[in-house]
Design an enzyme around this catalytic site. Structure first.
Site, short mmCIF file in Angstrom:
data_model
loop_
_atom_site.label_atom_id
_atom_site.label_comp_id
_atom_site.label_asym_id
_atom_site.label_seq_id
_atom_site.Cartn_x
_atom_site.Cartn_y
_atom_site.Cartn_z
N GLN A 23 -34.69 6.58 -0.83
CA GLN A 23 -34.14 7.76 -0.19
C GLN A 23 -32.68 7.52 0.16
O GLN A 23 -32.38 6.59 0.92
CB GLN A 23 -34.96 8.05 1.06
CG GLN A 23 -34.53 9.26 1.83
CD GLN A 23 -35.31 9.37 3.14
OE1 GLN A 23 -36.08 8.48 3.50
NE2 GLN A 23 -35.09 10.43 3.88
N TYR B 229 -30.26 9.08 2.14
CA TYR B 229 -29.83 10.05 3.15
C TYR B 229 -28.79 9.41 4.09
O TYR B 229 -27.65 9.82 4.13
CB TYR B 229 -31.03 10.53 4.00
CG TYR B 229 -31.92 11.56 3.33
CD1 TYR B 229 -31.89 11.81 1.96
CD2 TYR B 229 -32.82 12.31 4.10
CE1 TYR B 229 -32.72 12.75 1.37
CE2 TYR B 229 -33.66 13.26 3.51
CZ TYR B 229 -33.60 13.48 2.14
OH TYR B 229 -34.43 14.41 1.57
N SER B 230 -29.21 8.39 4.86
CA SER B 230 -28.33 7.79 5.88
C SER B 230 -27.09 7.15 5.26
O SER B 230 -27.12 6.70 4.12
CB SER B 230 -29.07 6.70 6.67
OG SER B 230 -30.13 7.25 7.38
N GLU C 1 -44.36 16.86 6.96
CA GLU C 1 -45.13 15.65 7.21
C GLU C 1 -45.13 15.34 8.71
O GLU C 1 -44.60 14.33 9.15
CB GLU C 1 -44.55 14.48 6.41
CG GLU C 1 -45.32 14.21 5.16
CD GLU C 1 -46.84 14.19 5.39
OE1 GLU C 1 -47.30 13.56 6.35
OE2 GLU C 1 -47.56 14.83 4.61
N GLU D 225 -34.49 9.21 21.14
CA GLU D 225 -33.61 10.01 22.01
C GLU D 225 -33.38 11.40 21.40
O GLU D 225 -33.41 12.41 22.09
CB GLU D 225 -32.27 9.29 22.23
CG GLU D 225 -32.36 8.08 23.17
CD GLU D 225 -33.13 6.91 22.58
OE1 GLU D 225 -33.21 6.80 21.34
OE2 GLU D 225 -33.66 6.10 23.38
#
Lengths: 401, 356
Positions: A141, A143-144, A259, A388
């Site tokens: 993945q 993404y980050s 999910e 958080e």
């Protein structure tokens, strides 16, 4: 029901039992027997003693499940799933955990598959879904990024149109399984003129494409499971785009909601705690008084999480809106995972930190396994949206009424 | 079997009417003349009895949601024993079934003075001696139930108020309710009704005790929900530094933490009620889970709500403090958290025997 075999522990009598119908309990008996017949002993052994699964372990089990039609148990029938209800899926997952079946790679089965069958073209479905189902192709993945963690929408990797091609430049961070994946699902910026969330698109990137450099990142547990991935002028065909251009954020969010219960990791927690407890009781005859309260609290939290997951699934089945439940499950599930590993470290004591010494149990590696898990587990309250961030989501939902 | 709260339309209707009734009586003292009369007229005592016996035919889920509403309004009148014990007892013992008309009329009220860890011993000539823990509402009971001895020689007895050697010592609790200690001083079992003996006696005593723990947890859940809702409202209206408290992240995150605890408690409560309804193998564990959570996590969570509410919450007039006192009292009753911890972690591979 008095038995000391770990796999006969309280998973057989849980408060959940009263939640299941007779049909669901019968279904559980069937999948339990089938999993027992299908799962090779060496895979179960590996799962009990390793945290990070190598590709071949996941692939072997994926292949076996696929031969039964059970590798993508939460997919709809038309795409190769068994067509189970949410509660049946829950039961199946709990039986996999109970049998110490290796986890399948989450990216293909949980993330990419549903993205492609929900938003992909007929060609993309035909090309990629079979490999995910069979476990022959692995995904990671993208993404980050180093500067886009919690604030994912600020990512800076770009995909520029050049004729009928896309040219990708940027850097991805925390890419789990990137070092053995065949493809990456990539979130990249395709539009600089709009607000950050609105200008992102999803692409399929072959990991052997020219211009991709993979750099291992060794995590706190000393293992290699994540990577940095650099993309320098990586060229993609037009067919690499998933769905519409600039709609990537919408797709990504849709899936996070899809999910809801996966982040709770309830089945894994239940199983590892049962095994830990059995081990303590076998060695010491009972839970030492000093830890009894902690054990009772973890048992209680496990039950609370189990029932909460089931309530979310029941809501899903009956078409009720579960509200901020996804965030709640993420928070309580991840906290519980850490509470279990903290207790394990405390109870195992020297065995967990002096891994080279001959200790109890002929040093069978159990202490080292927990140490590795405990260290890596600091990540569960950080990844998939830090706790958080989740708490802010929960509070906003409460205040909205 | 329920998979969510208020699953049937009857559930919702019952909750709405119980909420209204409870709200009207929120500040009524239990010793106000005629207070119990209102409960009787509203049909509370016989709620769980079948309609043929003059009750409302409510199932355990419905009885518990009514108790939840009682807890939400912090009613000081303890109705849990009246609502929960009678239906189970009536099925078991003809002597009790004969008392049902009096129960429905509010003239007979039960209290369970001792169950699993009973302090009551039985002498060879059939006399009972011992002292109970504090029992909420026992000050107003007309009929006391207790287990004398344990194991083979156990007897489950029903003693009327006024039986020789039976003394009731009322004790006001921290939160305005009244409980009582029951002393038995060589009280003669010939003057009582022995409902059952041996294993059966222990079984029914344990079952009734589980129901009372369940009722207390239902009331605790209602009180916790009220605390959470009033705090969520308050932090959105109270302003400091020119903005509502709710806009500060520290407050947001406390609200989120407490909301997680509330959902966990809802789950444990639902599982417990289901388990006790089904009489399944898991009921003693489910009760232990809910009890441990009720007597510790919930009290702490309401403490955190007091913190983010600020000074107003530590005044007598503000309901949040009263909720805290209620939960603190409940935590100390029923033996605190010692037994659930023992059930969940004291026995290797804890698999308590089913209640039936």
């Amino acid at each position: 029901m008095a038995s000391s075999a770990p796999d006969e522990h309280s998973q057989d009598i849980t408060p959940m039992d009263d939640f299941f119908t007779a049909e669901e309990r019968a279904f559980r008996e069937i999948v339990r027997a089938e999993i027992a017949a299908m799962l090779p002993e060496h895979l179960a052994r590996h799962t009990r003693s390793h945290l990070h699964m190598p590709r071949e372990v996941m692939a072997e089990w994926n292949r076996i499940l696929h031969s039964r039609g059970w590798s993508a148990h939460h997919w709809p029938k038309e795409f190769g799933g068994p067509g189970w209800t949410p509660i049946q899926r829950f039961i199946f997952e709990s039986e996999l955990a109970r049998a110490d079946a290796p986890p399948l790679s989450v990216f293909g089965i949980y993330l990419v598959g549903p993205t492609i069958f929900s938003f992909g073209s007929p060609e993309q479905k035909a090309r990629y879904l079979p490999g995910i189902l069979s476990g022959e192709e692995f995904w990671c993945q993208g993404y980050s990024e180093p500067d886009a963690g919690s604030d994912l929408a600020r990512l800076r990797t770009t995909a520029r149109r050049s004729g009928d091609k896309w040219i990708v430049n940027g850097q991805k961070a925390w890419t789990s399984e990137g070092h053995f994946a065949d493809h990456m699902i990539l979130l990249a910026r395709t539009n600089m003129e709009v607000k950050p969330q609105a200008g992102l698109s999803l692409f399929v990137v072959p990991m052997d494409a020219p211009g991709i450099t993979i750099q291992p990142v060794i995590t706190i547990d000393g293992a290699h499971s994540v990577n940095s991935v650099f993309l320098d002028d990586v060229t993609l065909d037009a067919s690499a785009l998933i769905g519409e251009v600039d709609q990537g954020w919408t797709y990504a969010k849709f899936l996070l909601n899809n999910e809801r219960t996966n982040n709770a990791q309830i089945h894994k927690s239940r199983r590892e705690f049962d095994l830990l407890r059995a081990r303590i009781e076998t060695e010491k005859g009972e839970i030492p008084a000093a830890w009894r309260e902690r054990v009772a609290r973890i048992e209680t939290d496990l039950a609370a999480l189990e029932i909460t997951v089931l309530r979310v699934l029941a809501d899903e089945t009956d078409g009720r809106e579960p509200g901020a439940k996804a965030a709640i499950l993420k928070v309580i599930g991840s906290q519980l995972q850490q509470a279990i590993s903290e207790l394990a470290m405390e109870v195992l004591g020297e065995e967990a930190v002096a891994t080279g010494l001959p200790l109890a149990n002929d040093n069978d590696g159990y202490g080292a396994y927990w140490a590795e898990k405990h260290l890596f587990r600091r990540v569960v309250t950080i990844y998939a949206g830090t706790n958080e961030i989740q708490k802010t989501i929960i509070a906003k939902t409460v205040f909205k009424g | 079997m329920r998979r969510s709260h208020d699953q049937s339309e009857t559930d919702s209707l019952l909750r709405a009417s119980a909420r209204e009734f409870a709200r009207e009586r929120e500040d009524a003292r239990p010793d106000t003349a005629g207070n119990w009369r209102a409960f009787v007229e509203a049909g509370w005592p016989g709620m769980g009895l079948d309609e043929a016996s003059g009750g409302l035919g409510a199932d355990l889920h419905q009885c518990c949601l009514v108790l939840q509403e009682a807890g939400r309004a912090l009613l000081t009148e303890s109705a849990a024993a009246d609502i929960l014990l009678a239906p189970r007892l009536a099925q078991r013992a003809p002597a009790i079934a004969a008392l049902m008309p009096a129960l429905l009329d509010g003239k007979a009220r039960f209290a369970l003075a001792g169950a699993a860890e009973t302090g009551f011993s039985l002498s060879a000539d059939g006399r009972v001696t011992g002292r109970s823990a504090l029992v909420p509402g026992a000050d107003r009971a007309t009929h006391l139930l207790f287990l004398a001895e344990a194991g083979e020689g156990a007897r489950f007895c029903l003693a009327e108020r006024g039986t020789g050697g039976l003394h009731i010592h009322p004790a006001p609790l921290l939160d305005g309710r009244t409980a009582a200690r029951i002393d038995l001083d060589a009280a003669d079992t010939d003057e009582m009704t022995v409902l059952c003996t041996g294993k059966e006696a222990c079984g029914i005593a344990a079952e009734l005790e589980a129901l009372l723990l369940c009722g207390a947890a239902s009331e605790g859940l209602g009180a916790f929900e009220a605390a959470f809702e009033m705090t969520a409202d308050y932090v959105q209206t109270r302003q400091q530094f020119k903005q509502p408290l709710a806009s500060f992240q520290a407050v947001e995150h406390t609200i989120a933490d407490v909301y997680c605890e509330l959902e966990k408690f809802r789950s444990l409560h639902m599982a417990m009620v289901s388990a006790l309804s089904e009489g399944g193998t898991s009921s003693s564990m489910a009760v232990a889970h809910a009890r441990l959570f009720h007597a510790s996590n919930v009290v702490q969570a309401v403490g955190r709500l007091i913190q983010i509410t600020g000074g107003i919450a530590v005044t007598e007039e503000y309901k949040l403090g009263r909720i805290y006192r209620r939960l603190q009292s409940d935590a100390a009753l029923f033996g605190g958290v010692r037994r659930p911890i023992e059930i969940l972690a004291g026995t290797p591979m804890a698999k308590p025997a089913p209640l039936h």
